[in-house]
Structure formats: structure tokens, C-alpha cells
Design a protein around this motif. Structure first.
Motif, mmCIF file in Angstrom:
data_model
loop_
_atom_site.group_PDB
_atom_site.id
_atom_site.type_symbol
_atom_site.label_atom_id
_atom_site.label_comp_id
_atom_site.label_asym_id
_atom_site.label_seq_id
_atom_site.Cartn_x
_atom_site.Cartn_y
_atom_site.Cartn_z
ATOM 1 N N UNK C 341 0.964 -1.305 -0.063
ATOM 2 C CA UNK C 341 -0.034 -0.113 -0.135
ATOM 3 C C UNK C 341 0.776 1.407 -0.011
ATOM 4 N N UNK C 342 0.443 2.310 -0.738
ATOM 5 C CA UNK C 342 1.051 3.597 -0.791
ATOM 6 C C UNK C 342 1.158 4.112 0.918
ATOM 7 N N UNK C 343 2.305 4.829 1.112
ATOM 8 C CA UNK C 343 2.523 5.603 2.319
ATOM 9 C C UNK C 343 1.326 6.387 2.965
ATOM 10 N N UNK C 344 1.147 6.651 4.058
ATOM 11 C CA UNK C 344 -0.113 7.420 4.226
ATOM 12 C C UNK C 344 0.145 8.975 4.069
ATOM 13 N N UNK C 345 1.465 9.042 4.127
ATOM 14 C CA UNK C 345 1.652 10.736 3.771
ATOM 15 C C UNK C 345 2.836 10.666 2.691
ATOM 16 N N UNK C 346 2.450 11.083 1.558
ATOM 17 C CA UNK C 346 3.420 11.201 0.643
ATOM 18 C C UNK C 346 3.918 12.568 0.608
ATOM 19 N N UNK C 347 5.043 12.818 -0.421
ATOM 20 C CA UNK C 347 5.587 14.280 -0.532
ATOM 21 C C UNK C 347 4.345 15.185 -1.045
ATOM 22 N N UNK C 348 3.733 14.696 -1.875
ATOM 23 C CA UNK C 348 2.256 15.666 -2.268
ATOM 24 C C UNK C 348 1.625 16.030 -1.070
ATOM 25 N N UNK C 349 1.181 15.215 -0.243
ATOM 26 C CA UNK C 349 0.509 15.639 1.270
ATOM 27 C C UNK C 349 1.465 16.571 1.899
ATOM 28 N N UNK C 350 2.882 16.328 1.994
ATOM 29 C CA UNK C 350 3.756 17.401 2.664
ATOM 30 C C UNK C 350 3.594 18.684 2.037
ATOM 31 N N UNK C 351 3.358 18.795 0.878
ATOM 32 C CA UNK C 351 3.111 20.076 -0.140
ATOM 33 C C UNK C 351 1.966 20.711 0.239
ATOM 34 N N UNK C 352 0.752 19.798 0.363
ATOM 35 C CA UNK C 352 -0.655 20.443 0.466
ATOM 36 C C UNK C 352 -0.644 21.037 2.074
ATOM 37 N N UNK C 353 -0.232 20.264 2.901
ATOM 38 C CA UNK C 353 -0.016 20.651 4.232
ATOM 39 C C UNK C 353 0.349 22.005 4.349
ATOM 40 N N UNK C 354 1.679 22.406 3.558
ATOM 41 C CA UNK C 354 2.315 23.660 3.695
ATOM 42 C C UNK C 354 1.636 24.846 2.742
#
Lengths: 377, 377, 377, 377
Positions: C341-354
Motif C-alpha cells: 500500500x502507498x505511504x500514508x503521507x507522501x510528498x504531495x501531502x507534505x506540500x498540501x499541508x504547507x
């Protein structure tokens, strides 16, 4: 109601005031059939009675003996000092009155038995003042236990912890004196816990107990002498109910931090429940039948779907208070007079509670298990 | 550390895994001087040992007797079934190893005494696996009690309630069999509660106890026969510690809704404290010295100002878990080997706990108070 | 596992240590397929790296640039100071490594977008270090929300309150400096809250926010000068998720008494739920479908029936800790590398949070609602 | 008291009953000087008034217009439906009566301003029925805030969540109709939260808000038609008080599981406090000045050392209820009539609350921050 009951109240102190407020509120809360006329207020101190009559909404004040002579008085409500309860209750029954007596019925079981016997041989309604069991949530718990919602109950942990004497500098008072108070923490607090146990689980059959006094001497007020405390600060007991439930009880008047720590936890074959008077509007229950992964103790907030709550407030979770419990207790007493359900704690229950207390003290002295002998009052 | 200790672990099941994880974490958590080499893993089931060795990070697997012959092994860690603890611990001590043994030391006090005596006559470090007392907040509570921050403690209520056998359909297992498990709820749970009482208040001197089995028969797995349960589901006791503290203990493995309900409340002349393992990162304390109108139970969250917390996390309130307690326990054991402070629960404590458990069972049979006889192991 | 992944970790400080412990535990906890070899440890301070390598169980220490040259290294784990994350992550991806980067990806959204873009154009697995959402109980909550167990969610209240800077005497540090830390409370704490909101409810679409700095200057350590704090102590926001859920968010690093107060409450048409990290082993849910008179918030204790708990402990309610969440996070990362399964928080999520964080700051300046522009990284 | 105030009460429904009980209890609770004579009861439904007069202890029933003509009546107490409050309050003031009016003063701010202006130009005592702020523990919190015990307050989170309309099958009622109710959740619940904010922190200066209706249509009772709900189920706001405190507010009448969730949390430079009406006898405070390692939120139980509690009960922690708050509110009103301290919520405060509510609705429409314009009533 065309003919409201005529009340004579003995005791102009705090407890008398609490009863008076409840008497004034009960009809507006539960309906006109519970109307009470606050006819006369008595107190050992005649001036105090005269002063309080107006504030407490009584038509007149008088000597307590006069109340008994007065044929217009239907009900005697006894909020006098504990050591007078026995004498007053016997006299009121002899005068043919309904009697509402604050606990304890007497300062020992012999006296309480005398009062309970008098009640049984009369046709008058008699109630002992055990307020906590009137809580809608404890009524709910009783209902759940009786209906088997938690399966068969087998274990119980009860405690009633307060800290009003935890400071060793609190002076000696009547509460510390055997002749005036009877037992100590057991009488003040343990009596409520035992009553709650009986209310939920039936009579206690046998027990092993221990009592001790943490602060053995206290200063006599206005003096630099100290005096020996004559009753216990703390009691612990193993109990076994007639229905086989076993458990522990802890009672203390010196438990720092606990202000009204009357708490009980019962475990059954299909669930558990926990109640603590300090959060008197919450009952925590656990149901084994909840789906796996979704089980947990559930905090039920008191609301109009629980017995007697709706009379106070149409909205759930808004919170009843300790004085509201007294209003329910008064309603129960009046309902019994009007031919409805029995009171929740009659004089026989007042006696049973006293007998359990004395069994704990006896067990302490004998260092063994004691069968509670319930003298048929 | 140039010479890390060489570990031989017996038991490839859950508890062995928990120990293995702790052994791998302890140096990174507490510093290089606690480095351990996971040298060999043994199990009664040799294949299981072989399979698990890789995952659990052991260099090899072997038979447990071989561990004792191997001079390179410094420490034997016993996570085997309970009924084997005594034999293995004695053999390990005879072979000159340090011994870390999961509780109980044996299935009865006679066996435990044998093990404890062997430990005393050796110069090896021996630790019993009591993890809960390693909690930074229980260390804080012990410190507060010892320093008199709560005044003189006089009362205690302890309980350890779980519900892993509350469902009557849970089948018969080794836990229900006297020869394999010894006592029931007392052994699994009560032992931790007694150890916690000892940790905070010193030895229990006398008690009055009672035990009972709620579900007296259970189905034999893979059969439609049932078999009698041979030990207790529930125990209750009045206890008196050597220092005069009195109180109650409740232990149950059938208390629906309780998952890890190891809780203790102590009351002293200047304050009270309450801990519950289900909220293991909270300690509630009440100080009588707080200003009037501002007093109340205060919830302290574990943080780096409390013993051992900072090794796991630099920020307070972030939460330790049950496995972290095992890391602290392992560190304590290793520290003692390296000449530091004694372990928190040595084999003598393991024996004392067993003796209190047996005193509860004896009191139940005799229906009277029992003086706990601590045989000097 | 024959071929365990070779790990290069950058950062010998606290966070590096936390990662190291998790890497050592993950296989024993979740099984051999997650075995990791701790190959090399780097740090800006080469001596620190050398010293820590032994304790943290790394085979060697080196310069971080060397890690990237080393073809035997599969995974780069970035626990360096925040302002270096962007540069290191880009370099690691360029070198063809899988990348596990502590949040934030960069000190601003422009930098984070650069990193996220690089991740998308590579075939490497990239994970941002958001640990809280790995909690078995938050996984349960997500599952309940997705399955509609609480009906359609429409409201949310989220907060993340801590007090590590509540004392005005805490000196100026890198956390107060825009160039090194980026935002203040939003970066440290708000990022986790936003990620949790996304995890449960999907992306935030628009918001109205406000930020302020309570202690506007702090003393420079080792000096008697003070320096202006360059980022916010507190943030508040109205949020609207793309799915229509509306609510509030409160974030503070100066909220006295809160130690890890990441809490969220969601309300839906058939129930509600509440979680607070300070009681991370409890999830409170309310089901409208419970029977009348028996409804209430139910406290579910984490247990083996919830995702990932059983790997740590076979018994419910025994308690996971914050470090265990990191082990789950690491397992998720490794599982993705192994094709799961994919990681729970990928780099795209890291970006969205920012991007949400920056929208709050923009809304504060503009005094109006802001549509969050998610640049497709 | 020789001359007790003569009361005319309008409204024989629940709220009228609650007021009647409070009027009967107030003298016994707070002393004879607060004696009130329940002279006459009015209701739009004359028969209902006649029926209720006896139960509620009123001497007679009458039409509400007659009350105003009756010179013996000193006080008009308005518990009629909301849309009549304005008209009745204006008429009562015109007739020279003291006025006690349940909130809201009117269904919009224009009407409320009219009422508040009339109050200011008269010399009569006017009180709006905001009961929650009468809680002894909220009085304590106000005292602590004013005295700086928590330092300078800078942040607040307030919410008032209930669930009386959470079930979409609850039919359309006057509460859903703009002309009869005014706003929805904001009027019923938000008004109390705003008043509590004002009570603790002074006036709200500006805000950014949003409202929405979760169940947009409801069935008309006794019909199979549905009707559009005309006001909001939920509101969220960012608020900034005149004194600089910033924070969030959440209001909902569809928040499943919340029964009386009026909660507020304030953070200051030296401490924090938290209150929740569902546990109305508890105030949680955190003091930064407590010693290191011993800090934590402290749960203060209401007791006789807090304002007004002792009048109800001499013992701490025994619990007040929602109806007791009404008794305090009545006492405050009567005390003001007798020349004592001002009422806690006068008509100007009733107006200010309405103005904040309307500002939230305006902000929702304008999608921007709104300065609250307090028209000087």
C-alpha cells in the motif's frame, strides 16, 4: 389538590432548610397532587424556629411536642440532631402521624429496631432520608440490574470518601462523640453506601470489616485541651450479598480531595457499570454485546428519558443537583401517603443499614467474618 | 561499549518478542553502556526458535540447555511457560548466569522460595518481570510518598481488573489449570497489584481475603466437553501493610470493560494520589496545601522532568506505551549487572508477592485474617 | 529476510535517535520482511555522527553527501534541521534513493513544491514524517468516517495546543526565525492538525485565518539583548473542506497546560467522534443508533482488534506510546517500498499541508477567505 | 420581610415553571429579603394559566395585559414565546414595572435595541435571562481572570454544541422559522456562548463567521409535506475581543452526542482554564507557577468557598443543578431591585449579544471580517 397535606417540620438548621425548599418545590415540579402546606416549624431553640419560619415559608413556629398534639398536622418531618431521631419518631408514630426521618433512625441498632418496629405496627407511611438513590441514573442502574441488562452481577466495588475531617486541626464536634453521633464515617457516609448497595443488589449477608481512627484526638473548641475521638475515621469491608455478589467497601471522612465520593462499580456477566456522585449526572456502562472493536464504557448523561428527570428539565444533560434529589425523595414519600408506590427507603431499611454498620464494627473487634443478623424489626 | 552483554533468551512467543524488542532498543534509548548482543534464542519448539531468530534479531537458535553450557552467554532471559520458570531459573543460576525471569518465579510459594534462595546464595543479578512499577509516574508517586509530600499515608484502594475471561465461551486454557498456572487472576493480575503496593508502601503484613470462580467450567477447545476451572476468576482482600496503612484490593479477570485496570489510590494526611494504568501517562494528585477555593485533583502528564521519560521523548505529554516500560525494566536489570542500583523487583520480591497471593487463598479457606509469613528466602 | 534494505540516516539528534529505534524494532514488531540494516549515520557534525553510530546501532558514520554516492544504500532518512530538508531530499531523489523526510519538506511552499515535483517524476517511494495519523485509533476513525458509521460528517473542531514557548523567558531559538523554521506554531503543530484533517476528511478547500505572536521578543541566549520573534505563536482558522465539512482550527505553542493537545472532534448525521493525543489510547464515539436512554459517548481503548495494535501487544488497553506510532510509520514506508500500500503521507501531502499553512497566513494579511491553491506538484 | 415583591409571570410552559420554582425557593435559599409573592400568572392560553396557577403557587391567573394595569404588581417576568418578548417588555416598562425577560429580547437586533433603549430611559431594573454565567465556578473564573491569576488572557476557544435537532426526522417547529425564532442555533445556544465570552473577557470587537443548515428541510408535523428551515443549524466564528483576545467559537444544534456542551477554554500568560457545562460542578485550571514536575490541570469542584454555593449546600462537591443557576439569577435580579449590585446581564447585554449574532450572519454573507457595531441602546 383540594386538601394538601399539612406539614410539621422539626429542625431549623441546614437540613430543615433543605427539606423546606423541597417541600415548596415538589408540587410545581411533580404536579399539584403533591402539594404540601408548610404549617409549622419547630426547633429545640424556639427563637431560631420563630426567626426561620418566615424565610422558610411556614405559617407559624411552635414547640415540637405541640406539633404532635395538633390534629391538623398530617406529617412530621424530623431534621433534628441525630440523637433525638428515635424519641421524636416514636412520639410522632404514637401520635398517628406519617413520619419522614433523616437518617440515622437512632444512634445504634437497638434504638433503630425500636423505631422500625413501631413503624411496622402502625399504618402510617415512614421514610428514612436516603437521597442519593433517588438519582435518575441510579434508578436507571437499578432497572438495568433488575432487567439483566448487564447479565448476572457478581462483583461490586463501593466507596464513599469525603475529607471534611481530613485536617487534624478540625476541632472535636458532636460527630466525634459516640453518644451523639453513634458511629463516625460509617454513620455519615457508610450508611449511604450500604443503602445504595441494598438498593441495587439486595441485602448484605455477611462481611469482614475493619475500622480505624486516623486522628485519634482533636482540640476542644475554645480550649487548648484535646479530646479522644470516639468513633472511626475510616472503614473497609469485604461484603457478600445474599444474592452471592461479593466485593469491597471503603468509607472515609479523612480522604483528602474527595468531596462527595460516593462511587460504585458493578460487574456482571454481560456488562459493567460505574457511578460517582461527584459526577452525579453521568452513568458509565459497558455492554459486552456492543460490536467488536467498538466496545467501551459509555457515558450516559441524565436526561428526560430517565425516571424523574423530565420533571426538572425538558432537555438532557443540563444537570440536576443534590437538592433536586431531595425533591424526588419527598415526592416518593408523598406518593406513598397518597396510596402510590412504597417509599424507596422505609424504616426497615433504615434499620438494616444500621445493622450492617454494627456488623462491620463487630467484625473489626472479632477479626473474623460476621453474618449480618437482620432482626425482624 | 566494547564488551556488550551476551543474551540468551528462552521463549519465542509474545513475551519473548517483547523482551527482544526491548533489548534492541535499550542502548539507543538509554546509552551505549546498556548495549546487549542478542546471541541465541531458545524455545521448547526448536523450529519456532529457528524461525523467530531472524526476525527477532538473534544470531542463532538453540536448545535452552545449550544456553547454559555456553560460557559466552552472560544473561539468561526466561520467557517460557510459567510452570518452567522455576526449573530454568535454578539451572541458569547453577550455571552462573544473570537471570531475568518473567513473573511468576514458580507456580507456588514453595517453588518461588527455592528460586529466591538460590538467587540469594549466588552473586548473580536476578530480576523478576514486574513492568508496571517502571512507569515514570509511579516512580514519581513513590518519590512523593517517600518524601512525605502527601503526609503520612494511611489508606489505600487498589484494583487490577481485566476482562480477558469474562466471556463464559472463552475456552479452557492453561491459565485455568492449577498445575500450569498456579493461581488464576491473582497470579496474572493480583501479582502486579501486590508488587505495586509493596513498591509504594512496603510489605503487606496481614490480610483477610476471599476468592471465587464466576465461570466454574469452560469448554475444552476442539471438544464439546467442559472442564472445571481450577483457580479463581476474582479475588477481594482487606490488607494491612507493615507500616500501618490499611485498605482494600480487588482483582478480576472477568470484569467486563476493564482492559488494563491496574489502579491505585492512596490517601495521606496532606494529600491523595490516584493512578490508573489505562491512562498510564497521567497521575492525579491532590495537595491539601493548595490555596482554599483552588484545590482539586491535578492531572500530571508524564514528561521529561520525571524519571526515565526523557530517554524516550524530549517533549512532555507525548505518551509512553506499555513496551517502553519493559525497556526501563531491562535497563534497570542491566544497570544492576554493571554495578549500579539494585533491580526494582528482585527474586525476593517475586517470592513475597507469591506469599501474599497464597495468604489470600488461605484466608479464604480459613475465613479469618492471616499474618503473611515471609519466609526469608 | 535475505536482502534487508540498507539505510542511511542523516541526523544524530533526537529525531534521528527516534528513527533509529524504530528501524531496529520494526522487523521484530511487524515481521521479517521489514528488516532494515542500519548501514550509515551522517550528521553535519561529523564527530557527533561518529559518537552516535555505535549507540544507535549503525555500522559506520560518514558525511551525508557520501551516503548519496554509496550504491549500497537504498533509503535516505532525513532528520536534519528543517532548512536543509529541501536540499537533501532533492539530492537523495537525484541519487535514486527512496526518501523518508521529516516534516516540513521545506520552509515554504515553493520549496516544498520543488521537492514534491521531484518525487512525482521519480519512481522512488517518498514519505513525509506525519506520525500521529498512524495511531490505530485514528485509523479506526478514518475507517468509520469512510464507511459512514457516523453518517455524513458536516462539522469539525480541530486544535493542536502545546505550551513549549508559553513562558516568555524561553530564549530565542531557530524555531522563532523565519529562515530556519518557516512558520511557527503552524509549522510545528498546525501541520499535524492539517494532515489529520486531510487524513479524515480530504483536502481543505478554503479558509479564513488569523495568526498572532503573543511574546513578540525573546532574549538571545547568552546575551542580554532580545530579538524579534519572526513567526506566529498562535493561529486560528475557519476551514471548509472540499467535501463541504466546515469547522474551526486552533493552533498554539503558548497554550499553558497543553503538552500534546492534538484533538479533533467530528460530527456527522449519525454520530460524533472525539480524539485527543494526550489520551492517545482512547477514541470517544457517539452513535445515534444506540437505544434511547442508553446513548452516550463511548470510550474505546485501543486493542488488537484495531489496525496495527496487535503487533505491539496481544492485550487491549495496555497502551501504545508515541514512539510506537513511528514504528508504524516506518512500516508503512517500508511496505510501500516492497510494493504494498502507498505511504500514508507522501510528498504531495507534505506540500498540501504547507499550502494550507501559507493560505492561513495570507488570509490573515488579506482579512478575507482564501481558496487554497493546490499547485499540482 | 414585611413587604415582599409582587410578581406577575407571563408563560405557563416549561420556562414559566422553572421561574416559578426559583421564585418559591429564593428566599429560603438566600434569605428573607428576597421574598417574592407569586401574585398572578398569565398565559396566551387563559385556561392553561388557570390550570397552572395552583400548581405553580400563584394566587390567581389573568390576561397578561391586566398584569400591567395592576398597580400592586412590582415585577413582570416574561417567559412567553420569543416573538412576543419585545412587545411585552416594552409594555411592562411603559407600565413602570421591573422586567425580567428570558432571552432573546427580540427576534432581531433592531427590536432588541428598542427594548434596551426603553430600559435605559427608565429607572426600572431589567434583566435578561442568561443563567449559565451564574454558576459559582464561572463566577470564580471571572474573578481569576480579572485578578490576573492566569496572567493576561490572549486566546479563547468557545463552543456550545447540542443535538436536539440532529435527527433529520425531528419535525419543523417555530425554532426553524425566522419570524418566530430569529436565528437558529445562534439564538438558542450561541447567545449563551457570546454572553459567557462577554462575561469573562468583555465585548467582542470583530469577527469572521460562517453559518450553515445541515438539514435544510423538515417535515411539517401532521403532514407529509416538508418545509424549508429558515435559520442555521451550525455556526463557526473567529472572534477578536476589544481587549485583544482572539479565538474561535463553534455553535451547533445538530452535534450528535452533545447535550449541553457549553464549553470554554481560555489561555493566559500564567495559566489556562477550562469549563464545560456538562460537568457544571467542575472547573479545570492550570497554573504555570506550580512546581516543576507537579504541574497539571486541576479539577476544582464547586463548594461553599465559591460564590453563592453555600446557600444551596454546606458541603463541597455535592453538586448544583441547572435549576439552581436560575435561583441565583433571580436573586441577582431581586438584589438589584433592592438597591444592591447590578444584574449580571441587563438589557444592554441582551442587545450586545444580538448584535454579535447578527454580525456573524453578516460576515457569512459578506465573506469578510465584520466590526461589531454596538449601537448604544
Amino acid at each position: 389538590m383540594s386538601e394538601s397535606l399539612q406539614l410539621g417540620l422539626i429542625g431549623a438548621g441546614y437540613m430543615g432548610r433543605a427539606h423546606a425548599i423541597a417541600m415548596h418545590s415538589v408540587a410545581a415540579t411533580f404536579g399539584e397532587r403533591y402539594a404540601v402546606t408548610c404549617a409549622a416549624l419547630a426547633d429545640l431553640d424556639a427563637e431560631a424556629a420563630a426567626r426561620a419560619a418566615g424565610t422558610l415559608g411556614f405559617a407559624r413556629s411552635c414547640d415540637w411536642h405541640d406539633l404532635l398534639q395538633d390534629d391538623s398536622i398530617d406529617v412530621i418531618d424530623i431534621c433534628a440532631p441525630n440523637y433525638l431521631h428515635r424519641e421524636m419518631a416514636l412520639a410522632a408514630l404514637a401520635a398517628g402521624k406519617h413520619v419522614y426521618c433523616e437518617k440515622p433512625l437512632a444512634t445504634d441498632a437497638v434504638g433503630a429496631a425500636e423505631v422500625a418496629r413501631a413503624a411496622l405496627s402502625s399504618d402510617r407511611i415512614c421514610a428514612t432520608g436516603f437521597n442519593y438513590i433517588c438519582n435518575p441514573l441510579l434508578q436507571l442502574l437499578q432497572e438495568m440490574v433488575n432487567a439483566g441488562e448487564l447479565g448476572t452481577i457478581f462483583s461490586v466495588q463501593g466507596r464513599y470518601l469525603e475529607d471534611y475531617l481530613s485536617d487534624s486541626r478540625v476541632p472535636f464536634s458532636w460527630r466525634c462523640e459516640r453518644a451523639l453521633a453513634g458511629a463516625g464515617a460509617l454513620a455519615d457516609l457508610g450508611s449511604h453506601l450500604i443503602n445504595l448497595g441494598h438498593f441495587l443488589l439486595g441485602p448484605i449477608a455477611r462481611l469482614s470489616g475493619t475500622v480505624h481512627t486516623v486522628h485519634s484526638r482533636r482540640l476542644v473548641p475554645g480550649s487548648c485541651e484535646s479530646r479522644a475521638v470516639e468513633n472511626e475515621d475510616v472503614a473497609h469491608a469485604l461484603v457478600e450479598f445474599a444474592n452471592g455478589v461479593r466485593g469491597t467497601m471503603d468509607v472515609s471522612r479523612v480522604a483528602s480531595g474527595f468531596k462527595c465520593g460516593l462511587a460504585i462499580c458493578v460487574q456482571g456477566t454481560r456488562g459493567s457499570a460505574h457511578f460517582d456522585q461527584e459526577r452525579m449526572n453521568e452513568l458509565r456502562i459497558y455492554k459486552c454485546d456492543d460490536p467488536a472493536g467498538r466496545r467501551g464504557f459509555r457515558t450516559i448523561l441524565a436526561g428526560p428519558e430517565h425516571a424523574d428527570y423530565a420533571a426538572f428539565c425538558p432537555a438532557p444533560g443540563h444537570g440536576l443537583g443534590i437538592n433536586d434529589l431531595k425533591v424526588i425523595e419527598v415526592r416518593n414519600f408523598l406518593r406513598a401517603i397518597h396510596g402510590g408506590r412504597p417509599v424507596s427507603a422505609d424504616f426497615s431499611e433504615g434499620l438494616r443499614v444500621q445493622q450492617v454498620m454494627e456488623a462491620i464494627e463487630l467484625s473489626h473487634r472479632e477479626r473474623c467474618w460476621i453474618e449480618v443478623e437482620y432482626s425482624r424489626a
